[in-house]
Every structure is written in structure tokens, then in C-alpha cells.
Motif scaffolding. Structure first.
Motif, PDB file in Angstrom:
ATOM      1  N   ALA A 164       0.851  -1.195   0.000  1.00 28.83           N
ATOM      2  CA  ALA A 164       0.000   0.000   0.000  1.00 28.83           C
ATOM      3  C   ALA A 164       0.883   1.240   0.000  1.00 28.83           C
ATOM      4  N   LYS A 165       0.384   2.299  -0.600  1.00 31.13           N
ATOM      5  CA  LYS A 165       1.137   3.549  -0.667  1.00 31.13           C
ATOM      6  C   LYS A 165       0.381   4.646   0.063  1.00 31.13           C
ATOM      7  N   ILE A 166       1.133   5.685   0.422  1.00 29.76           N
ATOM      8  CA  ILE A 166       0.577   6.853   1.091  1.00 29.76           C
ATOM      9  C   ILE A 166       1.199   8.084   0.431  1.00 29.76           C
TER      10      ILE A 166
ATOM     11  N   ASP B  47       3.251   9.562  -4.215  1.00 26.94           N
ATOM     12  CA  ASP B  47       2.906   8.403  -3.400  1.00 26.94           C
ATOM     13  C   ASP B  47       4.177   7.628  -3.075  1.00 26.94           C
TER      14      ASP B  47
ATOM     15  N   GLU C 190       5.989   4.255  -0.439  1.00 24.23           N
ATOM     16  CA  GLU C 190       5.740   3.062   0.369  1.00 24.23           C
ATOM     17  C   GLU C 190       6.107   3.295   1.830  1.00 24.23           C
TER      18      GLU C 190
ATOM     19  N   ALA D 104       1.646   3.362   4.924  1.00 24.38           N
ATOM     20  CA  ALA D 104       0.191   3.465   4.829  1.00 24.38           C
ATOM     21  C   ALA D 104      -0.433   2.751   6.026  1.00 24.38           C
TER      22      ALA D 104
ATOM     23  N   SER E  18      -4.463   9.616   7.804  1.00 24.95           N
ATOM     24  CA  SER E  18      -4.705   8.299   7.226  1.00 24.95           C
ATOM     25  C   SER E  18      -4.343   8.230   5.748  1.00 24.95           C
ATOM     26  N   GLU E  19      -4.489   9.331   5.032  1.00 21.76           N
ATOM     27  CA  GLU E  19      -4.252   9.310   3.590  1.00 21.76           C
ATOM     28  C   GLU E  19      -3.012  10.081   3.139  1.00 21.76           C
ATOM     29  N   LYS E  20      -2.331  10.770   4.079  1.00 21.06           N
ATOM     30  CA  LYS E  20      -1.252  11.660   3.661  1.00 21.06           C
ATOM     31  C   LYS E  20      -0.278  11.965   4.786  1.00 21.06           C
TER      32      LYS E  20
END
Length: 143
Positions: free
Chosen positions: A3-5, A20, A22, A37, A73-75
Motif C-alpha cells: 500500500a502507498k501513502i 505516493d 511506500e 500506509a 490516514s491518507e497523507k
């Protein structure tokens, strides 16, 4: 695929990095911290040093000055006084800055000047470390 962030590295002058990733490894005030992430939201102060940005395809050493990191959570938002990508580092300039800071530390008598010189020395050392890490990574990929 891991998953990436999203990571955004911002200085007062510009956005240094926005993509984005890892994983991010940075020096927080209480030690190194790795962010991926799904990490718990947090805010922490950052120290002068070299952040490692892992995109999956490459690892990018980014020298930074002090600042803050906010993890959502997303960034991930990294807000620092200075940051530069390895290809932007002027190694000779960083060496001269390191020598100048070391000379000031030997000569300066006031606490304020000493603190400034110590910070300048740490920034120069971080730049040189990032440039060396990048050079080493490039030589490995050529083998």
C-alpha cells in the motif's frame, strides 16, 4: 504491491516532493520513525537530518532542517525550513559550509552564535550524507 501513502515535503519556498510512497523514515525528536500506509495519525517535531523516502522503485535521501511532520490516514505532510533532493545538492558548497561551521564552533564565544554554528554544521553534514547515499545507490545500480 504494498500500500502507498501520499507524501508532501514543503519548505517556505516550494514543494520539494509530492508523490505516493511506500515508506518514510525520518528523525523525530525522540528518535527515528518509520511511516507507512495505515500508520496511526500523529504530529511530531523533526530534527535536522536525512529523511529516507522509499517509493518502491528507489530510495531517496532528503536532507532536511528542523520542522514538523503530520501523519493522516491518507497523507504525510512534512513542513521544514529547508529540504532538497539529492540531485540539487551542491557538494562543494556543503563542504565549505561544514568547514565554516566547524571554524565558527572553535572561535565563537556567545551561546547564540554557537547554536547557529551547530545547526549549520548539522545541515551541512546532512547534505553531504544524502549526497553520499545517493552516489552509493547509483554505483550499486550500475553494477
Amino acid at each position: 504491491m504494498p500500500a502507498k501513502i501520499r507524501l508532501e515535503v514543503i519548505t517556505p519556498e516550494r514543494v520539494v516532493f509530492d508523490d505516493d510512497i511506500e515508506m518514510l523514515v525520518a528523525r523525530a525528536i525522540d528518535g527515528d520513525i518509520g511511516i507507512m500506509a495505515g500508520h496511526t495519525p500523529m504530529v511530531t517535531a523533526l530534527e535536522i537530518g536525512v529523511m529516507e523516502i522509499k517509493t518502491g522503485e528507489e530510495e531517496i535521501p532528503v536532507p532536511i532542517s528542523d520542522g514538523f511532520m503530520e501523519v493522516k490516514s491518507e497523507k504525510i505532510n512534512v513542513i521544514v525550513r529547508t529540504a532538497e533532493l539529492p540531485k540539487e545538492i551542491d557538494v562543494e558548497r556543503a563542504r565549505r559550509a561544514k568547514e565554516r561551521a566547524q571554524r565558527r564552533l572553535r572561535e565563537e564565544k556567545s551561546r547564540i552564535d554557537e547554536a547557529r554554528a551547530e545547526a549549520a554544521l548539522e545541515r551541512a553534514k546532512a547534505r553531504l550524507r544524502a549526497a553520499e547515499d545517493r552516489q552509493r545507490a547509483m554505483s550499486y545500480s550500475e553494477e
